[in-house]
Design an enzyme around this catalytic site. Structure first.
Site, PDB file in Angstrom:
ATOM      1  N   HIS A  54       0.823  -1.216   0.000  1.00 17.03           N
ATOM      2  CA  HIS A  54       0.000   0.000   0.000  1.00 17.03           C
ATOM      3  C   HIS A  54       0.851   1.256   0.000  1.00 17.03           C
ATOM      4  O   HIS A  54       0.328   2.351  -0.161  1.00 17.03           O
ATOM      5  CB  HIS A  54      -0.915   0.021   1.226  1.00 17.03           C
ATOM      6  CG  HIS A  54      -1.815  -1.164   1.338  1.00 17.03           C
ATOM      7  ND1 HIS A  54      -2.817  -1.426   0.431  1.00 17.03           N
ATOM      8  CD2 HIS A  54      -1.864  -2.178   2.240  1.00 17.03           C
ATOM      9  CE1 HIS A  54      -3.455  -2.538   0.775  1.00 17.03           C
ATOM     10  NE2 HIS A  54      -2.889  -3.005   1.862  1.00 17.03           N
ATOM     11  N   HIS A  81       6.353   7.017   5.653  1.00 16.59           N
ATOM     12  CA  HIS A  81       5.935   6.409   4.387  1.00 16.59           C
ATOM     13  C   HIS A  81       5.395   7.488   3.465  1.00 16.59           C
ATOM     14  O   HIS A  81       5.295   8.659   3.848  1.00 16.59           O
ATOM     15  CB  HIS A  81       4.887   5.311   4.631  1.00 16.59           C
ATOM     16  CG  HIS A  81       3.625   5.838   5.248  1.00 16.59           C
ATOM     17  ND1 HIS A  81       3.425   5.912   6.613  1.00 16.59           N
ATOM     18  CD2 HIS A  81       2.492   6.342   4.681  1.00 16.59           C
ATOM     19  CE1 HIS A  81       2.232   6.413   6.859  1.00 16.59           C
ATOM     20  NE2 HIS A  81       1.642   6.691   5.709  1.00 16.59           N
ATOM     21  N   HIS A 141       2.649   8.718   0.115  1.00 19.77           N
ATOM     22  CA  HIS A 141       1.452   8.575  -0.712  1.00 19.77           C
ATOM     23  C   HIS A 141       1.718   9.304  -2.020  1.00 19.77           C
ATOM     24  O   HIS A 141       2.337  10.370  -2.030  1.00 19.77           O
ATOM     25  CB  HIS A 141       0.231   9.159   0.001  1.00 19.77           C
ATOM     26  CG  HIS A 141      -0.113   8.450   1.279  1.00 19.77           C
ATOM     27  ND1 HIS A 141      -0.971   7.373   1.317  1.00 19.77           N
ATOM     28  CD2 HIS A 141       0.318   8.636   2.548  1.00 19.77           C
ATOM     29  CE1 HIS A 141      -1.071   6.938   2.562  1.00 19.77           C
ATOM     30  NE2 HIS A 141      -0.293   7.685   3.327  1.00 19.77           N
ATOM     31  N   HIS A 162       4.410  11.000   5.362  1.00 25.54           N
ATOM     32  CA  HIS A 162       3.885  10.931   6.721  1.00 25.54           C
ATOM     33  C   HIS A 162       4.933  10.335   7.655  1.00 25.54           C
ATOM     34  O   HIS A 162       5.403   9.207   7.431  1.00 25.54           O
ATOM     35  CB  HIS A 162       2.621  10.064   6.773  1.00 25.54           C
ATOM     36  CG  HIS A 162       1.443  10.681   6.092  1.00 25.54           C
ATOM     37  ND1 HIS A 162       0.298   9.969   5.803  1.00 25.54           N
ATOM     38  CD2 HIS A 162       1.222  11.954   5.652  1.00 25.54           C
ATOM     39  CE1 HIS A 162      -0.574  10.769   5.203  1.00 25.54           C
ATOM     40  NE2 HIS A 162      -0.030  11.976   5.107  1.00 25.54           N
ATOM     41  N   THR A 183      -5.084   7.114   8.148  1.00 25.35           N
ATOM     42  CA  THR A 183      -5.716   7.203   6.833  1.00 25.35           C
ATOM     43  C   THR A 183      -5.780   5.856   6.131  1.00 25.35           C
ATOM     44  O   THR A 183      -6.084   5.788   4.943  1.00 25.35           O
ATOM     45  CB  THR A 183      -4.977   8.215   5.934  1.00 25.35           C
ATOM     46  OG1 THR A 183      -3.634   7.768   5.717  1.00 25.35           O
ATOM     47  CG2 THR A 183      -4.963   9.592   6.578  1.00 25.35           C
ATOM     48  N   THR A 184      -5.487   4.790   6.863  1.00 29.97           N
ATOM     49  CA  THR A 184      -5.637   3.420   6.366  1.00 29.97           C
ATOM     50  C   THR A 184      -6.386   2.625   7.428  1.00 29.97           C
ATOM     51  O   THR A 184      -6.365   2.987   8.614  1.00 29.97           O
ATOM     52  CB  THR A 184      -4.275   2.751   6.101  1.00 29.97           C
ATOM     53  OG1 THR A 184      -3.495   2.774   7.309  1.00 29.97           O
ATOM     54  CG2 THR A 184      -3.521   3.470   4.996  1.00 29.97           C
TER      55      THR A 184
END
Length: 449
Positions: free
Chosen positions: A211, A238, A240, A263, A370-371
């Protein structure tokens, strides 16, 4: 089936006194009527008629390997927790590993255990976790149980709230659109203290989670101040991103998106993960927008504007260490497979990646992960100024991993207040210019009047 192991160099008595004195590997066993009879299990159960009496022992004079008993179980999928022996004295000295996949064994062979020994139901009832955390290997979680929009899975973002135990339907969800005109200035949002952000040896490994791309930190990095209610330890950071041609930030700034978002995920220093997820301030996440450098005709960034692609340009200039980002992205080709992980050997600090981005100017609100499971346990800090990274380096993320548009859509703000740091005198080129010429203006005024 329990494979009991003792810490090397210890006696049973001394091992029982250490929390990691034993390691036990646990395998579930499924009875299969149509399962081919395993040679290893057939050999093992052939000894059972010779040990019908308590304390009877028989030598295993035939070849049986542990691998033969385990068979084709995927040993990369497992769960881990700290526990005890399951028989008296029940010493709390065990590092438990439970494998996700069961061993399939013919039901006829399984029935021989109670038939030959004459005792059944030989298991201890389950015990309370009492705040302990159960960890999972990355590969033990089905990689397609949830996904982002446009990806193939059972649960896209619009259906995350239907996931077991998910909190994704709450009213304090993240990310959100930050409407700068509706934020509230808060003088208590001061400077952060970043411990070991300049240490070039804190990144232990880099992982393709399926992800995102995640960099795991060794635990010596902390952040405090900045209006945060506690001291927080950095766990990982990580990214996005969108596709090669589109934007992929999770948060929006005045309804504008950025190509990427970084993040930095931190946990309260006084809590474990299960406790942190149960507190509204258990986690702190530092969010940084990422975009390619853009300069005005004068050679510097202008005040906040939007380019032709709709990306918000921050009010000041900041350039990151491209050598550090080049080193980081060079690892992407090594983790092209989902759940792959490699040690991080280059000397890169978090400061190197952030560059000279203004860390005194930011927004603050309470939100969620957010996951999934989307726990509403996050104190969010979203920095106003973006990190500048070469476009070619950014495109390596979707190109190397093979997936794109990994961001959760914007969530409703509801009644939450978004706080903002107070505008400082040094936050804009215009103010800097005014301060520079103020003494000259005073001098001219004195000459004229």
């Amino acid at each position: 089936m329990h494979i009991v192991c003792m810490k090397d160099g210890l006696s049973p008595d001394s091992a029982a006194k250490q929390e990691d004195g034993y390691a036990v590997l646990g395998f579930f066993i499924n009875a299969k009527d149509d399962q081919d009879t395993s040679e290893a299990w057939t050999t093992l159960t052939s000894f059972l008629p010779n040990i019908k009496e308590v304390d009877q022992m028989v030598n295993a004079d035939q070849n049986i390997s542990i691998n033969g008993l385990i068979g084709n179980v995927d040993l990369s999928k497992y769960y881990r927790y700290m526990g005890s022996l399951t028989t008296p004295q029940c010493s709390e000295a065990v590092v438990w590993t439970l494998f996700h996949e069961p061993i399939p064994v013919n039901s006829t062979l399984i029935q021989m255990f109670p038939l030959m020994t004459s005792f059944v139901d030989i298991y201890r009832p389950t015990q309370d976790l009492n705040g302990r955390q159960v960890y999972t290997s990355a590969s033990s979680v089905p990689s397609h149980s949830w996904c982002y929009e446009g990806h193939l899975c059972d649960y896209a973002p619009s259906n995350w709230s239907f996931l077991p135990e998910a909190k994704c339907g709450g009213e304090q969800q993240s990310p959100i659109n930050i409407d700068t005109q509706s934020t509230t200035e808060d003088e208590s949002l001061g400077a952060f203290t970043f411990l070991n952000f300049d240490d070039k040896h804190v990144i232990e490994s880099i992982t393709n989670t399926g992800h995102s791309v995640q960099c795991n930190i060794n635990g010596s990095v902390e952040v405090s101040g900045g209006g945060l209610p506690h001291v927080y330890t950095v766990l990982q950071f990580h990214f996005h991103w969108g596709s090669v041609a589109s934007h992929g930030s999770e948060h929006l700034l005045d309804s504008k998106s950025f190509p990427m978002e970084m993040h930095i995920v931190c946990i309260r220093k006084d809590l474990n993960m299960s406790e942190a997820l149960a507190h509204s301030d258990g986690l702190a996440v530092l969010g940084f927008f990422i975009e390619a450098p853009q300069t005005s005709k004068s050679g510097s960034h202008s005040s906040s504007t939007s380019d032709s692609s709709g990306t918000t340009t921050p009010p000041t200039s900041s350039t990151s260490d491209m050598e550090a980002w080049t080193k980081l992205t060079n690892y992407l080709d090594q983790i092209q497979t989902v759940n792959s992980q490699v040690p991080f050997s280059d000397e890169i600090s978090i400061d190197d990646l952030l560059g000279n981005v203004d860390r005194h100017s930011y927004f603050r609100y309470n939100g969620s992960l957010t996951t999934p499971q989307c726990n509403e346990a996050v104190v969010w800090t979203v920095f106003k100024e973006s990190i500048k990274v070469n476009q070619n380096l950014m495109t390596r993320f979707p190109e190397s991993t093979g997936y794109e548009n990994i961001y959760r859509p914007q969530q409703e703000q509801h009644s939450r207040t978004i706080l903002s740091t107070k505008v400082s005198a040094g936050s804009s080129p215009q103010v800097k210019t005014a301060r520079l010429f103020y003494p000259l203006l005073v001098f001219v005024w004195a000459l004229l009047y």
